[in-house]
Design an enzyme around this catalytic site. Structure first.
Site, PDB file in Angstrom:
ATOM      1  N   HIS A 147       0.815  -1.211   0.000  1.00 51.04           N
ATOM      2  CA  HIS A 147       0.000   0.000   0.000  1.00 51.04           C
ATOM      3  C   HIS A 147       0.851   1.265   0.000  1.00 51.04           C
ATOM      4  O   HIS A 147       0.380   2.330  -0.416  1.00 51.04           O
ATOM      5  CB  HIS A 147      -0.936  -0.009   1.209  1.00 51.04           C
ATOM      6  CG  HIS A 147      -2.203   0.763   1.012  1.00 51.04           C
ATOM      7  ND1 HIS A 147      -2.301   1.867   0.183  1.00 51.04           N
ATOM      8  CD2 HIS A 147      -3.446   0.590   1.542  1.00 51.04           C
ATOM      9  CE1 HIS A 147      -3.542   2.336   0.217  1.00 51.04           C
ATOM     10  NE2 HIS A 147      -4.249   1.587   1.010  1.00 51.04           N
ATOM     11  N   ASP A 155      -9.853  -9.090 -16.859  1.00 51.72           N
ATOM     12  CA  ASP A 155      -9.948 -10.112 -17.900  1.00 51.72           C
ATOM     13  C   ASP A 155      -8.568 -10.340 -18.494  1.00 51.72           C
ATOM     14  O   ASP A 155      -8.009  -9.469 -19.167  1.00 51.72           O
ATOM     15  CB  ASP A 155     -10.942  -9.661 -18.974  1.00 51.72           C
ATOM     16  CG  ASP A 155     -11.219 -10.731 -20.019  1.00 51.72           C
ATOM     17  OD1 ASP A 155     -10.488 -11.733 -20.071  1.00 51.72           O
ATOM     18  OD2 ASP A 155     -12.171 -10.546 -20.809  1.00 51.72           O
TER      19      ASP A 155
END
Length: 488
Positions: free
Chosen positions: A165, A400
């Site tokens: 992060h 995808d």
């Protein structure tokens, strides 16, 4: 509103060999990358852990995934580097951009099928085995990017990523994951993002001398009265809770807020605007406080809602479109337990969330950066605060790699901070994931089903949600026409 079930994963993953290091497949800059004060906050020293489940038809060959990762790391090269303490500024971290590589592990779990994850929320603690555990002496020694692909018995696969992060926020992680997916769909060809990725964070350097112009309640602490809630959260077993709000549910909730007349005890005018995030954040915050029931603490107990606000377009000048670092600050809404949980306070709570968002401008962000320069150990006030992180509107559920979107995506673990997760197949739906004390879990679910309270018309909404019903057709049409969006 659907209340999903947990999936416990039996057995251990069978690792197919030691993990590999995947370096960029082309030349990358070799330098030490400065981390801004928004990057290098103590409370961000962890990894964002995503879990994706693909059916057999969506599985991607490992060589393709590795080649695509190597291609994506050319543009996102800091993820192939290593964190280290700064030699120039005490207490700060920097990234040594050395192309050492991301860690990639491969495993098998033949006893589980991809379909088993359908509707499996919240994440069970056993899911942690789906991400390779790095043997290290501390946070700094863990590679900024760790990946594990687990082959399932059905031919599908689970993809888990842990992204540091300190290097990027949710927007940055989404940029990287989609770049990796594009490269995989192109079978390892370097991805084209359409925008230049900017790793330079010097636009967020502190001023000299620092100028702290605001009180910054998101970082204030020392509230002794909040010890009761803090003890509740830290001293009791926690139960993960998952509630899925469809687009229809959110539209109905917004419609209630925008059309309900003011009550005699709350003469404020009706709301003129309300995003889905504002409505849902207000509802979850109220439910959280009501469920924890902080008595015998006084009714004047201060409570807070902390949530991420994207500041890329709120600064002067704006950050570049391809800015990859942490470009968010914490917005802070404040109230008291009594005011927040009053039966007619839902619209007022939404206004608190809106006010917290609206207060974040260039001056506020610069002041926060300077505060973190003056006190690098400063942490958010979590004593009586609910923290919400929205993963919506990032396209995470649409990832995808060339063979179709996942049938499940979400966090790897459930935490005491709340995550708004997108719903596969329902782009305007939201799953709320949070861990609460076991004794408060049923109350939290109940109050989320009564977001506006039975007294002010919430009963019909609750019946609809608890039965999993959709609003009437005419209600859907009236609400959806307002243009639902999730934002911070």
């Amino acid at each position: 509103m659907a209340m999903d079930s947990e999936l416990e994963i039996p057995g251990d993953c069978e690792y197919l060999g030691p993990p590999d290091l995947i370096p960029p497949n082309g030349p990358t800059p070799r330098h030490t990358l400065y981390l801004s004060n928004l990057d290098d906050q103590r409370f961000l020293r962890f990894s964002i852990k995503y879990l994706y489940v693909f059916p057999a038809s969506g599985a991607i060959p490992i060589p393709t995934l590795k080649a695509a990762l190597a291609a994506a790391l050319v543009e996102y090269y800091p993820l192939a580097g290593r964190l280290k303490p700064s030699e120039e500024e005490e207490g700060k971290l920097v990234v040594e951009c050395n192309a050492e590589g991301a860690l990639f592990a491969e495993a098998a779990l033949p006893g589980i099928a991809a379909a088993d994850f359908r509707g499996a929320r919240p994440p069970h603690k056993s899911w942690r085995k789906l991400l390779y555990r790095v043997d290290s002496n501390g946070f700094v020694d863990v590679p900024p990017l760790v990946v594990q692909v687990t082959h399932l018995g059905c031919g599908g696969m689970v993809l888990c990523t842990a992204i540091n992060h300190c290097l990027c926020d949710g927007i940055g992680t989404a940029h990287f994951l989609h770049a990796w997916a594009r490269a995989a769909a192109a079978r390892g060809i370097s991805p084209v993002s359409g925008i230049a990725i900017v790793h330079d964070r010097r636009a967020l350097r502190p001023r000299r001398p620092p100028l702290i112009a605001f009180t910054h309640p998101e970082y204030s602490n020392g509230n002794a009265d909040a010890a009761g809630i803090a003890h509740l959260l830290g001293g009791q077993p926690l139960s993960p809770v998952s509630l899925t709000f469809t687009a229809s549910h959110l539209a109905h909730l917004k419609n209630q807020l925008l059309t309900s007349p003011s009550s005699p005890s709350s003469p404020a005018p009706a709301l003129k605007r309300c995003t889905s995030f504002e409505a849902l954040a207000a509802a979850v915050w109220r439910a959280w406080v009501r469920a924890l029931d902080p008595s015998p603490s006084p009714s004047s107990l201060p409570v807070k809602l902390l949530f991420s606000v994207n500041v890329r377009n709120r600064l002067t000048p704006e950050l570049p479109a391809g800015f990859y670092g942490n470009g968010f600050v914490l917005g802070c809404a404040e109230s008291t337990a009594a005011q927040l949980t009053a039966s007619d306070s839902m619209a007022a709570t939404v206004r608190l969330v809106q006010g917290a968002k609206d207060s974040v401008d260039d001056a506020y962000v610069r002041s926060m950066v300077d505060l973190l320069e003056a006190d690098r150990g400063r942490k958010p006030d979590l004593a009586a605060s609910l923290v919400i992180s929205a993963w919506t509107r990032l396209g995470l559920e649409e990832l995808d790699f060339g063979n179709g979107a996942p049938l499940h995506m979400g966090p790897l673990t459930s935490e005491i901070y709340c995550v708004f997760v997108p719903v596969a197949g329902d782009p305007r739906g939201v799953s709320v994931l949070v861990s609460v004390p076991l004794a408060a879990a049923d109350r939290f679910r109940h109050y989320c089903c009564h977001p506006c309270g039975v007294e002010d018309g919430g009963g019909a909404m609750a019946d609809m949600l608890e039965k999993g019903e959709k609003p009437q057709q005419q209600q859907q049409q009236a609400c959806l026409g307002q243009g639902i969006k999730m934002d911070c």
